[in-house]
Design a protein around this motif. Structure first.
Motif, PDB file in Angstrom:
ATOM      1  N   ASP A  79      38.594  -5.850  50.166  1.00 61.93           N
ATOM      2  CA  ASP A  79      38.588  -6.557  49.151  1.00 61.93           C
ATOM      3  C   ASP A  79      37.287  -6.104  48.323  1.00 61.93           C
ATOM      4  O   ASP A  79      35.999  -6.599  48.946  1.00 61.93           O
ATOM      5  CB  ASP A  79      38.806  -7.871  49.131  1.00 61.93           C
ATOM      6  N   LEU A  80      37.317  -5.818  47.158  1.00 61.68           N
ATOM      7  CA  LEU A  80      36.057  -5.470  46.402  1.00 61.68           C
ATOM      8  C   LEU A  80      35.540  -6.526  45.625  1.00 61.68           C
ATOM      9  O   LEU A  80      34.637  -6.374  44.866  1.00 61.68           O
ATOM     10  CB  LEU A  80      36.404  -4.142  45.519  1.00 61.68           C
ATOM     11  N   LYS A  81      36.253  -7.565  45.495  1.00 64.11           N
ATOM     12  CA  LYS A  81      35.954  -8.750  44.815  1.00 64.11           C
ATOM     13  C   LYS A  81      34.777  -9.402  44.833  1.00 64.11           C
ATOM     14  O   LYS A  81      34.259 -10.022  43.731  1.00 64.11           O
ATOM     15  CB  LYS A  81      37.098  -9.938  44.848  1.00 64.11           C
ATOM     16  N   ASN A  82      34.192  -9.344  46.030  1.00 70.45           N
ATOM     17  CA  ASN A  82      32.747 -10.169  45.821  1.00 70.45           C
ATOM     18  C   ASN A  82      31.445  -9.259  45.481  1.00 70.45           C
ATOM     19  O   ASN A  82      30.437  -9.698  45.731  1.00 70.45           O
ATOM     20  CB  ASN A  82      32.492 -10.552  47.581  1.00 70.45           C
ATOM     21  N   ILE A  83      31.866  -7.820  45.331  1.00 70.88           N
ATOM     22  CA  ILE A  83      30.593  -7.023  45.135  1.00 70.88           C
ATOM     23  C   ILE A  83      30.315  -7.333  43.743  1.00 70.88           C
ATOM     24  O   ILE A  83      30.641  -6.561  42.623  1.00 70.88           O
ATOM     25  CB  ILE A  83      31.079  -5.686  45.470  1.00 70.88           C
ATOM     26  N   LYS A  84      29.175  -7.860  43.374  1.00 69.32           N
ATOM     27  CA  LYS A  84      28.451  -8.306  42.292  1.00 69.32           C
ATOM     28  C   LYS A  84      28.203  -7.043  41.275  1.00 69.32           C
ATOM     29  O   LYS A  84      28.532  -6.644  40.067  1.00 69.32           O
ATOM     30  CB  LYS A  84      27.450  -9.178  42.227  1.00 69.32           C
ATOM     31  N   GLU A  85      27.599  -5.924  41.887  1.00 72.56           N
ATOM     32  CA  GLU A  85      27.153  -4.692  41.280  1.00 72.56           C
ATOM     33  C   GLU A  85      28.367  -4.113  40.458  1.00 72.56           C
ATOM     34  O   GLU A  85      28.127  -2.931  39.808  1.00 72.56           O
ATOM     35  CB  GLU A  85      26.474  -3.798  41.986  1.00 72.56           C
ATOM     36  N   LEU A  86      29.312  -4.112  40.930  1.00 72.30           N
ATOM     37  CA  LEU A  86      30.749  -3.461  40.451  1.00 72.30           C
ATOM     38  C   LEU A  86      31.376  -4.204  39.173  1.00 72.30           C
ATOM     39  O   LEU A  86      32.207  -3.840  38.473  1.00 72.30           O
ATOM     40  CB  LEU A  86      31.854  -3.290  41.298  1.00 72.30           C
ATOM     41  N   LYS A  87      30.634  -5.610  39.041  1.00 73.71           N
ATOM     42  CA  LYS A  87      31.193  -6.176  37.727  1.00 73.71           C
ATOM     43  C   LYS A  87      30.350  -6.150  36.514  1.00 73.71           C
ATOM     44  O   LYS A  87      30.507  -6.967  35.741  1.00 73.71           O
ATOM     45  CB  LYS A  87      31.279  -7.698  38.266  1.00 73.71           C
ATOM     46  N   THR A  88      29.433  -5.432  36.567  1.00 77.68           N
ATOM     47  CA  THR A  88      28.469  -5.454  35.370  1.00 77.68           C
ATOM     48  C   THR A  88      28.831  -4.508  34.175  1.00 77.68           C
ATOM     49  O   THR A  88      29.708  -3.219  34.649  1.00 77.68           O
ATOM     50  CB  THR A  88      27.090  -5.382  35.793  1.00 77.68           C
ATOM     51  N   ILE A  89      28.335  -4.642  33.065  1.00 80.48           N
ATOM     52  CA  ILE A  89      28.577  -3.793  31.894  1.00 80.48           C
ATOM     53  C   ILE A  89      26.987  -3.678  31.371  1.00 80.48           C
ATOM     54  O   ILE A  89      26.466  -4.428  31.065  1.00 80.48           O
ATOM     55  CB  ILE A  89      29.333  -4.390  30.609  1.00 80.48           C
TER      56      ILE A  89
END
Ligand SMILES: Cc1cc2nc3c(=O)[nH]c(=O)nc-3n(C[C@H](O)[C@H](O)[C@H](O)COP(=O)(O)OP(=O)(O)OC[C@H]3O[C@@H](n4cnc5c(N)ncnc54)[C@H](O)[C@@H]3O)c2cc1C
Ligand code: FES
Ligand code: FES
Lengths: 164, 288
Positions: free
Chosen positions: B60-70
């Protein structure tokens, strides 16, 4: 591989924190209905289409048939049952009754939960926007217009200054 | 009706929730061929219920903060693959700099699902019915792809290679979507649905008027969207817009070879592509 081991997750459900043993492949829908007996969360399509299994997960509407229980570990779940303690949501539910916004009632908990989220975010929502916001839930009885009316009518309870 | 039969339940797997990208990539390497990554999970969970994919491990990739930025960088707008459809619609940067994508995101499933659906997951599924890739191709976007060993970049048009098939290796994930910054941008995304809300055709247009440049991409016709630009559409900036639109929509309808299925015939999809092309171009360039 440890596939069959149960994991203990901590879930705050309608205000009460619970430790629940779940399997990795368990759906939040099953945990809520089968283990916790929360039956306002309906199971219908099981594939993300109908929205009848919608709950608020950390305040955001999600379809619980598309959510793993392990994924919800440490989070808060709110279902229609949990909204009784919210004065505004109670008025919203009364508004559903007043407007006859249901026929069989099977979709009602999902619409209540979703519209509670929508009104909490924006109590002055435009009619077309509201339709879009609620398009994740299907009412097989077709009471959509009564639902829109009920939600619009309940807006006043969600505005900051209590004008009612 | 039993709720324990397949379709209602998921096959057994081990759930892994890495909190950094490095951790996720090393898990993918360790369990190569046995693991699937989960973004929003909307497609993955349905395919697993149908037993079309039965991974031993779900990462699950949901906890990976760096994938959630713009982020806005020199390369352009860099969108993490785990940014959700709702976030795309609400982001000021996306609305301003990637209007085509903001609009396409409003079609990525219903409103409730949009809180969960991610851009990376949406383009990885490689289904004609998804909206993300058509928009990204019109914006000439690049994809950053990483494995534990390597980082590489591909053009968004190189991602899909067939129905449900993408060009990623088993240990690779899309980490970022990079939209080049080309100055003044105008864009739109149109989707034509049948009565049960299945797409017949979609059209994305992204234009940079200061550079006299635009791309038009037609989706939902086949696994891979069809790419056009002002050159292939023989757009002549000296001529009236209406003449250009007429010619461009003819070229589109002559070029595309849509699939025929229960949703629509090939001819109908062709016709709708032509109509949508004209509408989209009119929206962007004006004209009577
Ligand atoms: C009823 C319904 C209607 C829908 N309608 C539409 C629609 O009209 N338009 C539309 O665009 N979408 C629509 N969707 C959503 C769409 O079909 C996909 O389900 C969704 O976009 C997948 O995104 P996700 O983040 O949930 O991906 P996931 O389901 O988590 O992943 C999808 C696949 O991609 C892989 N993957 C995920 N992330 C990455 C990554 N970063 N790198 C490499 N591989 C990755 C996964 O392993 C998996 O195989 C609909 C969904 C439902 C249920
Ligand atoms: S049961 Fe979950 S969306 Fe239908
Ligand atoms: S009232 Fe019957 S499904 Fe909505």
């Amino acid at each position: 591989m440890g596939v069959n081991k149960l994991k203990t997750i901590s879930l705050k459900v309608n205000g009460v924190t619970k430790e629940i043993a779940v399997e990795d492949n368990e759906l939040l829908l099953n945990t809520l209905r089968d283990k916790l007996g929360i039956t306002s969360v309906k199971a219908a399509c099981w594939r993300g289409e109908c929205g009848l299994c919608t709950v608020l997960l950390d305040g955001i509407p999600v379809k619980s048939c598309m959510t793993l229980s392990v994924e919800a570990d440490g989070k808060e779940v709110i279902t229609a049952e949990g909204l009784y303690s919210d004065e505004r949501a109670k008025k919203l539910m009364e508004s559903f009754v007043k407007h006859g916004a249901l026929q069989c009632g099977f979709c009602t908990p999902a619409f209540v939960v979703t519209s509670h989220y929508v009104l909490s975010k924006n109590p002055e929502i435009d009619g077309e926007e509201l339709k879009k916001e609620l398009n994740g839930v299907i009412c097989r009885c077709g009471t959509y217009y009564q639902i829109y009316d009920a939600v619009k009518d309940a807006e006043k309870y969600y505005k900051k200054e209590k004008s009612y | 009706m039993s709720f324990t039969t397949p379709y209602f339940t998921l096959p057994k797997f081990v759930y892994l929730k890495p909190s950094t990208l490095e951790e996720a990539l090393s898990m993918l390497k360790q369990y190569k061929g046995k693991a699937k990554v989960k973004a929003g999970g909307i497609m993955l969970i349905n395919l697993m219920k149908e037993r079309q994919i039965v991974p031993e491990y779900v990462i699950d990739l949901k906890n990976i903060k760096e994938l959630k930025t713009i982020n806005i960088t020199q390369r352009g707008v860099e969108i993490g693959s785990m940014v959700t459809a709702i976030e795309l619609q609400n982001s000021k940067e996306i609305k301003e700099l990637c209007p085509t994508l903001a609009k396409a995101a409003s079609f990525m499933g219903d409103r409730t699902l949009q809180h969960t659906v991610t851009l990376g997951g949406n383009i990885s599924v490689a289904m004609p019915s998804t909206d993300g890739l058509t928009a990204l191709m019109s914006m000439d976007s690049m994809l950053e792809i990483k494995s534990a060993e390597e980082r590489r970049f591909i053009h968004s048009s190189e991602l899909v290679i067939g129905l449900g098939k993408n060009s990623l290796k088993e240990d690779e994930i899309i980490t970022k979507i990079i939209v080049p910054y080309n100055g003044d941008v105008k864009g739109t995304y149109l989707k034509f649905l049948n009565a049960s809300e299945v797409a017949i055709a979609t059209v994305a247009v992204t234009a940079h008027l200061n550079k006299k440049k635009f791309a038009l991409v037609v989706g939902a016709l086949a696994p891979k969207p069809y790419y056009f630009n002002n050159e292939s559409l023989q757009w002549n900036w000296e001529e009236p817009v209406s003449v250009n639109i007429q010619r461009a929509s003819e070229i589109v309808s002559k070029t595309v070879e849509p699939m025929s299925d229960v949703v629509a015939s090939s001819e109908y999809r062709k016709h709708i592509s032509k109509v949508l092309t004209a509408r989209a171009l009119k929206e962007v360039f004006g004209g009577e």
